[in-house]
Design a protein around this motif. Structure first.
Motif, PDB file in Angstrom:
ATOM      1  N   LYS A 170      31.047  40.961  28.194  1.00 68.92           N
ATOM      2  CA  LYS A 170      32.274  41.459  28.836  1.00 68.92           C
ATOM      3  C   LYS A 170      31.993  42.104  30.192  1.00 68.92           C
ATOM      4  CE  LYS A 170      34.555  40.146  25.266  1.00 68.92           C
ATOM      5  NZ  LYS A 170      35.320  38.861  25.337  1.00 68.92           N
ATOM      6  N   TRP A 171      30.950  41.641  30.865  1.00 66.57           N
ATOM      7  CA  TRP A 171      30.665  42.121  32.219  1.00 66.57           C
ATOM      8  C   TRP A 171      31.666  41.529  33.203  1.00 66.57           C
ATOM      9  CZ3 TRP A 171      24.684  40.872  32.287  1.00 66.57           C
ATOM     10  CH2 TRP A 171      24.007  41.820  31.498  1.00 66.57           C
ATOM     11  N   LYS A 172      31.998  42.296  34.205  1.00 65.44           N
ATOM     12  CA  LYS A 172      32.787  41.781  35.319  1.00 65.44           C
ATOM     13  C   LYS A 172      31.837  41.231  36.372  1.00 65.44           C
ATOM     14  CE  LYS A 172      36.731  44.900  34.747  1.00 65.44           C
ATOM     15  NZ  LYS A 172      37.551  45.950  35.399  1.00 65.44           N
ATOM     16  N   PHE A 173      32.274  40.191  37.075  1.00 65.66           N
ATOM     17  CA  PHE A 173      31.407  39.533  38.050  1.00 65.66           C
ATOM     18  C   PHE A 173      32.151  39.211  39.329  1.00 65.66           C
ATOM     19  CE2 PHE A 173      28.125  38.616  34.907  1.00 65.66           C
ATOM     20  CZ  PHE A 173      26.977  38.522  35.697  1.00 65.66           C
ATOM     21  N   VAL A 174      31.414  39.300  40.440  1.00 67.75           N
ATOM     22  CA  VAL A 174      31.813  38.675  41.694  1.00 67.75           C
ATOM     23  C   VAL A 174      30.756  37.615  41.979  1.00 67.75           C
ATOM     24  CG1 VAL A 174      32.098  38.953  44.187  1.00 67.75           C
ATOM     25  CG2 VAL A 174      33.016  40.680  42.613  1.00 67.75           C
ATOM     26  N   GLY A 175      31.207  36.384  42.167  1.00 66.38           N
ATOM     27  CA  GLY A 175      30.276  35.303  42.458  1.00 66.38           C
ATOM     28  C   GLY A 175      30.494  34.771  43.861  1.00 66.38           C
ATOM     29  N   THR A 176      29.424  34.598  44.625  1.00 70.15           N
ATOM     30  CA  THR A 176      29.540  34.059  45.984  1.00 70.15           C
ATOM     31  C   THR A 176      29.011  32.629  46.007  1.00 70.15           C
ATOM     32  OG1 THR A 176      27.342  34.752  46.768  1.00 70.15           O
ATOM     33  CG2 THR A 176      29.122  36.380  46.870  1.00 70.15           C
ATOM     34  N   GLU A 177      29.583  31.803  46.889  1.00 67.69           N
ATOM     35  CA  GLU A 177      29.132  30.424  47.019  1.00 67.69           C
ATOM     36  C   GLU A 177      29.440  29.931  48.422  1.00 67.69           C
ATOM     37  OE1 GLU A 177      27.390  27.176  46.862  1.00 67.69           O
ATOM     38  OE2 GLU A 177      27.317  28.362  44.994  1.00 67.69           O
ATOM     39  N   SER A 178      28.478  29.212  49.029  1.00 70.47           N
ATOM     40  CA  SER A 178      28.637  28.719  50.398  1.00 70.47           C
ATOM     41  C   SER A 178      29.041  27.248  50.453  1.00 70.47           C
ATOM     42  CB  SER A 178      27.337  28.923  51.187  1.00 70.47           C
ATOM     43  OG  SER A 178      26.262  28.251  50.549  1.00 70.47           O
ATOM     44  N   ASP A 179      28.794  26.494  49.378  1.00 74.14           N
ATOM     45  CA  ASP A 179      29.134  25.074  49.364  1.00 74.14           C
ATOM     46  C   ASP A 179      30.560  24.879  48.864  1.00 74.14           C
ATOM     47  OD1 ASP A 179      28.319  22.152  49.448  1.00 74.14           O
ATOM     48  OD2 ASP A 179      28.850  22.368  47.326  1.00 74.14           O
ATOM     49  N   ALA A 180      31.386  24.155  49.618  1.00 72.61           N
ATOM     50  CA  ALA A 180      32.808  24.021  49.308  1.00 72.61           C
ATOM     51  C   ALA A 180      33.043  23.324  47.968  1.00 72.61           C
ATOM     52  CB  ALA A 180      33.515  23.258  50.433  1.00 72.61           C
ATOM     53  N   GLY A 195      28.650  43.011  37.972  1.00 73.91           N
ATOM     54  CA  GLY A 195      27.495  42.321  38.539  1.00 73.91           C
ATOM     55  C   GLY A 195      27.887  41.417  39.696  1.00 73.91           C
ATOM     56  N   LEU A 196      26.930  41.124  40.539  1.00 77.28           N
ATOM     57  CA  LEU A 196      27.108  40.225  41.682  1.00 77.28           C
ATOM     58  C   LEU A 196      26.176  39.028  41.499  1.00 77.28           C
ATOM     59  CD1 LEU A 196      28.000  39.413  44.567  1.00 77.28           C
ATOM     60  CD2 LEU A 196      26.222  40.955  45.438  1.00 77.28           C
ATOM     61  N   ASP A 197      26.751  37.825  41.485  1.00 73.46           N
ATOM     62  CA  ASP A 197      25.955  36.600  41.369  1.00 73.46           C
ATOM     63  C   ASP A 197      25.941  35.906  42.719  1.00 73.46           C
ATOM     64  OD1 ASP A 197      24.510  34.464  40.386  1.00 73.46           O
ATOM     65  OD2 ASP A 197      26.311  33.381  39.727  1.00 73.46           O
ATOM     66  N   ILE A 198      24.778  35.882  43.348  1.00 76.53           N
ATOM     67  CA  ILE A 198      24.629  35.300  44.690  1.00 76.53           C
ATOM     68  C   ILE A 198      24.349  33.808  44.557  1.00 76.53           C
ATOM     69  CG2 ILE A 198      23.277  35.372  46.819  1.00 76.53           C
ATOM     70  CD1 ILE A 198      22.542  38.309  45.988  1.00 76.53           C
ATOM     71  N   GLY A 199      25.234  32.981  45.116  1.00 78.02           N
ATOM     72  CA  GLY A 199      25.083  31.530  45.000  1.00 78.02           C
ATOM     73  C   GLY A 199      25.383  31.073  43.586  1.00 78.02           C
ATOM     74  N   THR A 200      26.598  31.267  43.147  1.00 79.02           N
ATOM     75  CA  THR A 200      26.950  31.058  41.735  1.00 79.02           C
ATOM     76  C   THR A 200      26.879  29.609  41.301  1.00 79.02           C
ATOM     77  OG1 THR A 200      28.549  31.808  40.073  1.00 79.02           O
ATOM     78  CG2 THR A 200      29.447  30.731  42.048  1.00 79.02           C
ATOM     79  N   GLY A 201      26.946  28.655  42.244  1.00 75.19           N
ATOM     80  CA  GLY A 201      26.799  27.245  41.902  1.00 75.19           C
ATOM     81  C   GLY A 201      28.049  26.622  41.330  1.00 75.19           C
ATOM     82  N   ALA A 202      27.978  25.331  41.066  1.00 81.04           N
ATOM     83  CA  ALA A 202      29.142  24.591  40.584  1.00 81.04           C
ATOM     84  C   ALA A 202      29.556  24.993  39.175  1.00 81.04           C
ATOM     85  CB  ALA A 202      28.852  23.094  40.627  1.00 81.04           C
ATOM     86  N   CYS A 203      28.619  25.530  38.396  1.00 80.88           N
ATOM     87  CA  CYS A 203      28.927  25.907  37.008  1.00 80.88           C
ATOM     88  C   CYS A 203      29.359  27.363  36.871  1.00 80.88           C
ATOM     89  CB  CYS A 203      27.703  25.682  36.123  1.00 80.88           C
ATOM     90  SG  CYS A 203      27.242  23.962  35.960  1.00 80.88           S
ATOM     91  N   THR A 258      32.682  45.920  53.662  1.00 74.11           N
ATOM     92  CA  THR A 258      33.325  46.391  54.887  1.00 74.11           C
ATOM     93  C   THR A 258      33.400  47.908  54.823  1.00 74.11           C
ATOM     94  OG1 THR A 258      35.561  46.287  53.965  1.00 74.11           O
ATOM     95  CG2 THR A 258      34.698  44.279  55.006  1.00 74.11           C
ATOM     96  N   ASN A 259      33.784  48.497  55.928  1.00 67.42           N
ATOM     97  CA  ASN A 259      33.870  49.968  55.959  1.00 67.42           C
ATOM     98  C   ASN A 259      34.929  50.490  55.002  1.00 67.42           C
ATOM     99  OD1 ASN A 259      31.889  50.092  57.936  1.00 67.42           O
ATOM    100  ND2 ASN A 259      33.372  49.925  59.614  1.00 67.42           N
ATOM    101  N   ASP A 260      35.998  49.689  54.813  1.00 67.88           N
ATOM    102  CA  ASP A 260      37.081  50.136  53.932  1.00 67.88           C
ATOM    103  C   ASP A 260      36.812  49.800  52.474  1.00 67.88           C
ATOM    104  OD1 ASP A 260      38.418  50.991  56.197  1.00 67.88           O
ATOM    105  OD2 ASP A 260      39.437  49.060  56.472  1.00 67.88           O
ATOM    106  N   ASP A 261      35.926  48.834  52.256  1.00 65.09           N
ATOM    107  CA  ASP A 261      35.648  48.387  50.899  1.00 65.09           C
ATOM    108  C   ASP A 261      34.626  49.312  50.254  1.00 65.09           C
ATOM    109  OD1 ASP A 261      35.331  47.046  48.572  1.00 65.09           O
ATOM    110  OD2 ASP A 261      34.206  45.377  49.411  1.00 65.09           O
ATOM    111  N   LYS A 262      34.982  49.876  49.108  1.00 69.13           N
ATOM    112  CA  LYS A 262      34.091  50.804  48.409  1.00 69.13           C
ATOM    113  C   LYS A 262      33.580  50.221  47.096  1.00 69.13           C
ATOM    114  CE  LYS A 262      34.707  53.911  51.567  1.00 69.13           C
ATOM    115  NZ  LYS A 262      33.615  54.208  52.524  1.00 69.13           N
ATOM    116  N   GLU A 263      33.622  48.898  46.966  1.00 72.71           N
ATOM    117  CA  GLU A 263      33.219  48.271  45.714  1.00 72.71           C
ATOM    118  C   GLU A 263      31.739  48.512  45.439  1.00 72.71           C
ATOM    119  OE1 GLU A 263      33.968  44.107  43.300  1.00 72.71           O
ATOM    120  OE2 GLU A 263      34.150  44.137  45.488  1.00 72.71           O
ATOM    121  N   GLN A 264      31.449  48.840  44.190  1.00 70.42           N
ATOM    122  CA  GLN A 264      30.079  49.116  43.765  1.00 70.42           C
ATOM    123  C   GLN A 264      29.654  48.085  42.722  1.00 70.42           C
ATOM    124  OE1 GLN A 264      28.216  51.922  44.798  1.00 70.42           O
ATOM    125  NE2 GLN A 264      29.837  52.538  46.198  1.00 70.42           N
ATOM    126  N   PHE A 265      28.358  47.785  42.707  1.00 68.05           N
ATOM    127  CA  PHE A 265      27.816  46.859  41.721  1.00 68.05           C
ATOM    128  C   PHE A 265      26.672  47.526  40.972  1.00 68.05           C
ATOM    129  CE2 PHE A 265      29.609  44.158  45.034  1.00 68.05           C
ATOM    130  CZ  PHE A 265      30.371  43.260  44.288  1.00 68.05           C
TER     131      PHE A 265
END
Length: 484
Positions: free
Chosen positions: A123-133, A103-111, A168-175
């Protein structure tokens, strides 16, 4: 917790947690809890610190998660987050995905609350994105604190894109899916004015930072950008989902997806006094609406009322003139209005009427005309002359005294009866409206202007309100009567 019975059937918080048990297990919770005279243990839900401690203790008690929640960041409410996760489970089941789900979590937050729950629960795998440092750093620490680095990977988003930076063009990651809890508001003023005074006060205290609550264009524009980007990566994510905080935004987004022929469905997340909505769409072969139909309270469908607006002299078929005139009438009636969508020959406004300002227009005009007439009639001033014999004698100590009635106390009998009844009716109307406003507005509806050829149609769709559809029909009649 009035809406708990409408939670997802598998949500463990349909039954409220045992605060007494939590206070015995966790000293930190015991410090913020208190008992009433019956021995029932509770907390101050309006205190952000108490909410933070409650969430941390529930995560530890129910999911064995050690989570740090910064004092200046949003405190995630677990019943809502779990409702979202359980709905994703339903979506995965209909797509026959049971293992190696990513799964992809957009804006995963501080928690990083969604990846943590999804990882320990399913037992899901996740990619989480966050814009705030700061939020990104705290989220990474929470993942490491629970030894979930193998399942959860976090990435910093420093672009203006929502998902495009991941591929990216080289990245073939699927969600298998993406999920998102976007900021609701476009600016601080909208945040402060977001809650109608007619609604009950919120049960929970306010938490969250500006970067978590505010985004350019607000929630609607964020979700629309996600839909636009989803078209480009339709083969990289099977099901796109997002949470929606405002019901009128959900309706607009559903129209967007329907107009473009994109398969979609939605859900209602109920918990306590709060309702949120989930929106899902896909470009694959799955008919989501049939597979996972909207679940929740049965709602009566309201068919819109449509009528043709008469032509205006010297501006036949002018869309802008019609919109300006409609907005002017709504301002006169003190009806709140906000443009939700404006494209081509269609404009959609969200309108909320808190007081009945459209009824008894004829009576109001009669009163106004009578007031104007009375103002034009010259008043007769009589100066008392002591030399003039007094026709009305009241002998007081041998003196005659002239009794003159005060003009303000002199009323025409018919006027007195009429005005009295109108005043009584007006007071009754006002009191009934005031009592109704304590719970909900009189009328909440969508108002749409649709241009077809040289004609302009007005479409009114009732959403809710204690005045019912009849109240909306009265507003429509006012517009018809005053159009020219």
């Amino acid at each position: 917790m009035a809406l708990n019975k409408y939670m997802h059937p598998r949500n463990i918080y349909k039954t409220p947690p045992d605060f007494g048990k939590l206070s015995l297990i966790y000293p930190e919770f015991a410090a913020i809890s208190k008992s009433d005279i019956t021995g029932k243990v509770g907390i101050d839900f309006k205190d952000p610190h108490s909410l933070r401690v409650l969430t941390k203790c529930l995560l530890k008690s129910d999911f064995n998660l050690e989570v740090d929640i910064p004092a200046d960041r949003l405190v995630p409410t677990l019943p809502l987050r779990l409702n979202y996760i359980l709905w994703i489970e339903d979506l995965m089941e209909v797509t026959h995905r049971k293992e190696n789900i990513v799964g992809l979590d957009i804006g995963t937050g501080a928690c990083a609350i969604y990846p943590l729950l999804g990882a320990v629960k399913n037992k899901w795998k996740f990619v989480g994105t966050e814009s705030d440092a700061e939020s990104f750093t705290n989220a990474e620490e929470n993942v490491q604190r629970n030894n979930l680095q193998e399942l959860i990977k976090l990435t910093k988003n420093s672009t203006k894109f929502i998902i495009s930076h991941l591929f990216t063009n080289d990245d073939k990651e699927q969600f298998d899916f993406c999920m998102c809890n976007p900021p609701f508001y476009s600016n601080l003023q909208e945040l402060c004015e977001s809650r109608s005074p007619a609604r009950l006060p919120p049960k929970n205290g306010f938490t969250g930072s500006p970067q978590e609550l505010i985004t350019e264009g607000g929630e609607l524009e964020f979700c629309r950008q996600l839909i636009r980007e989803s078209k480009q990566y339709r083969d990289r994510i099977v099901i796109f989902t997002t949470m929606v905080g405002h019901k009128y935004n959900l309706s607009v987004l559903l129209q967007d997806l329907k107009s473009e022929g994109i398969r979609h469905t939605h859900a209602e997340f109920c918990q306590g006094r709060v309702t949120r909505w989930g929106l899902a769409w896909t470009y694959q072969q799955y008919d989501l609406y049939e597979l996972v139909p909207p679940r929740g309270k049965p709602r009566k469908k309201h068919k819109p009322t449509i009528f043709l607006l008469p032509e205006l002299p010297s501006c036949e078929g002018s869309f802008e003139v019609a919109l300006s005139k409609i907005k002017g009438m709504l301002d006169i009636l003190c009806i709140q209005h906000k443009i939700l969508d404006k494209r081509g020959g269609n404009i959609t406004l969200d309108i909320v009427a808190s007081n009945n300002t459209w009824s008894n227009q004829r009576r109001k005009r009669r009163l106004q005309n009578r007031t104007e007439t009375d103002a034009k009639v010259p008043k007769l001033h009589i100066e008392q002359d002591s030399t003039i014999p007094n026709p009305i004698n009241n002998q007081v100590g041998g003196e005659s005294k002239l009794e003159v009635s005060e003009p303000s106390k002199s009323l025409n009998i018919d006027d007195n009866i009429t005005n009295g009844s109108e005043i009584r009716e007006s007071k009754q109307d006002t009191s009934s409206v005031d009592s109704a406003n304590k719970t909900e507005p009189l009328v909440h509806a969508f108002l749409k202007l649709v241009k077809k050829l040289d004609n302009i149609l007005l479409e009114l769709e009732f959403l809710d309100g204690c005045a019912g559809k009849e109240g909306l029909h009265q507003i429509a009649q006012y517009i018809k009567n005053n159009w020219k």
